[in-house]
Design an enzyme around this catalytic site. Structure first.
Site, PDB file in Angstrom:
ATOM      1  CG  HIS A  19      -3.845  -8.501  11.638  1.00 11.97           C
ATOM      2  ND1 HIS A  19      -3.315  -9.459  12.435  1.00 11.97           N
ATOM      3  CD2 HIS A  19      -5.184  -8.710  11.654  1.00 11.97           C
ATOM      4  CE1 HIS A  19      -4.273 -10.223  12.931  1.00 11.97           C
ATOM      5  NE2 HIS A  19      -5.425  -9.784  12.461  1.00 11.97           N
ATOM      6  CB  ILE A  45       1.331  -2.756  11.542  1.00 11.83           C
ATOM      7  CG1 ILE A  45       2.105  -2.344  10.288  1.00 11.83           C
ATOM      8  CG2 ILE A  45       1.402  -4.259  11.784  1.00 11.83           C
ATOM      9  CD1 ILE A  45       3.606  -2.307  10.468  1.00 11.83           C
ATOM     10  CB  CYS A  46      -3.932  -4.255  13.613  1.00 15.83           C
ATOM     11  SG  CYS A  46      -4.915  -4.667  15.073  1.00 15.83           S
ATOM     12  CG  LEU A  47       2.323  -7.160  15.713  1.00 16.73           C
ATOM     13  CD1 LEU A  47       1.677  -8.547  15.729  1.00 16.73           C
ATOM     14  CD2 LEU A  47       3.606  -7.177  14.890  1.00 16.73           C
ATOM     15  CD1 TRP A  49      -3.423   0.762  17.740  1.00 16.50           C
ATOM     16  CD2 TRP A  49      -4.353  -0.331  16.041  1.00 16.50           C
ATOM     17  NE1 TRP A  49      -3.000   1.362  16.573  1.00 16.50           N
ATOM     18  CE2 TRP A  49      -3.563   0.711  15.519  1.00 16.50           C
ATOM     19  CE3 TRP A  49      -5.050  -1.155  15.154  1.00 16.50           C
ATOM     20  CZ2 TRP A  49      -3.445   0.940  14.152  1.00 16.50           C
ATOM     21  CZ3 TRP A  49      -4.920  -0.922  13.790  1.00 16.50           C
ATOM     22  CH2 TRP A  49      -4.126   0.113  13.301  1.00 16.50           C
TER      23      TRP A  49
END
Length: 159
Positions: A86, A93-95, A152
C-alpha cells in the site's frame, strides 16, 4: 515561504505539537517541525517476530494545509519508502484515513500521533513485502504531486 494557516489550524497544530512533545507515539520521534506546517517524523519499523520492517527506520513528511484539521494533511514516506503493498515508491500511501471525500476516512478527530501509529500498524500487519500493483506507472504519472490529487480506491483491509 511558510504556508498561511487559519487561526483554527494554527491552534490545532500547536496543540498536537505540544502533546507530541509530552508523549510521542511509540517508535516515533519528531525530527523537525520548522516551519510548523511541515513535520518530519522518524519512525522505527515495528518490532517482533516475523516483522518485515523490524530493523528499518523511515522518515515521514507531513504537510499541513490552511484548513487543517477539516482537511487532512499530505502524509508521505520520504525516500526510500518502505516496500509495502500500500506504499508507492514515491512515498504515497494508500490508506483511507489520509484522505477525505467520497471514500476517504479522514476525520478532524484524528491526530498526527494516531496517523503515525496507524502507519506502524499497517507495516506490522503486512503479509508480504512487495510494491503495489502498477507502482512504476503510478509514480511516472503522478510524480511528487500531492497524493490527495489521486483517486484512491480502498478495498483491501488485510495489509
Amino acid at each position: 515561504m511558510a504556508q498561511r494557516l487559519s487561526p483554527v489550524a494554527s491552534r490545532r497544530i500547536q496543540s498536537e505539537l505540544n502533546e507530541w512533545m509530552r508523549s510521542p507515539p511509540e517508535g516515533c520521534a519528531l525530527e523537525s517541525c520548522e516551519p510548523m506546517t511541515t513535520w518530519i517524523i522518524i519512525m522505527q519499523g515495528p518490532e517482533g517476530h516475523g516483522r518485515f520492517y523490524a530493523d528499518d527506520v523511515f522518515r515521514i513528511k507531513i504537510d499541513f494545509g490552511e484548513n487543517y484539521p477539516l482537511d487532512p494533511p499530505d502524509v508521505v514516506f520520504m525516500a526510500p519508502a518502505p516496500i509495502h503493498p500500500h506504499i508507492y515508491s514515491n512515498g504515497h500511501i494508500c490508506l483511507d484515513i489520509l484522505y477525505s471525500g467520497h471514500n476517504g476516512g479522514w476525520s478532524p478527530a484524528l491526530t498526527m500521533s494516531k496517523v503515525v501509529l496507524s502507519l506502524r500498524s499497517m507495516l506490522a500487519s503486512a503479509t508480504e513485502k512487495r510494491k503495489p500493483p502498477g507502482d512504476a506507472e503510478y509514480c511516472a504519472r503522478v510524480g511528487n504531486r500531492s497524493p490527495k490529487l489521486s483517486k484512491w480506491v480502498f478495498e483491501d483491509d488485510k495489509v
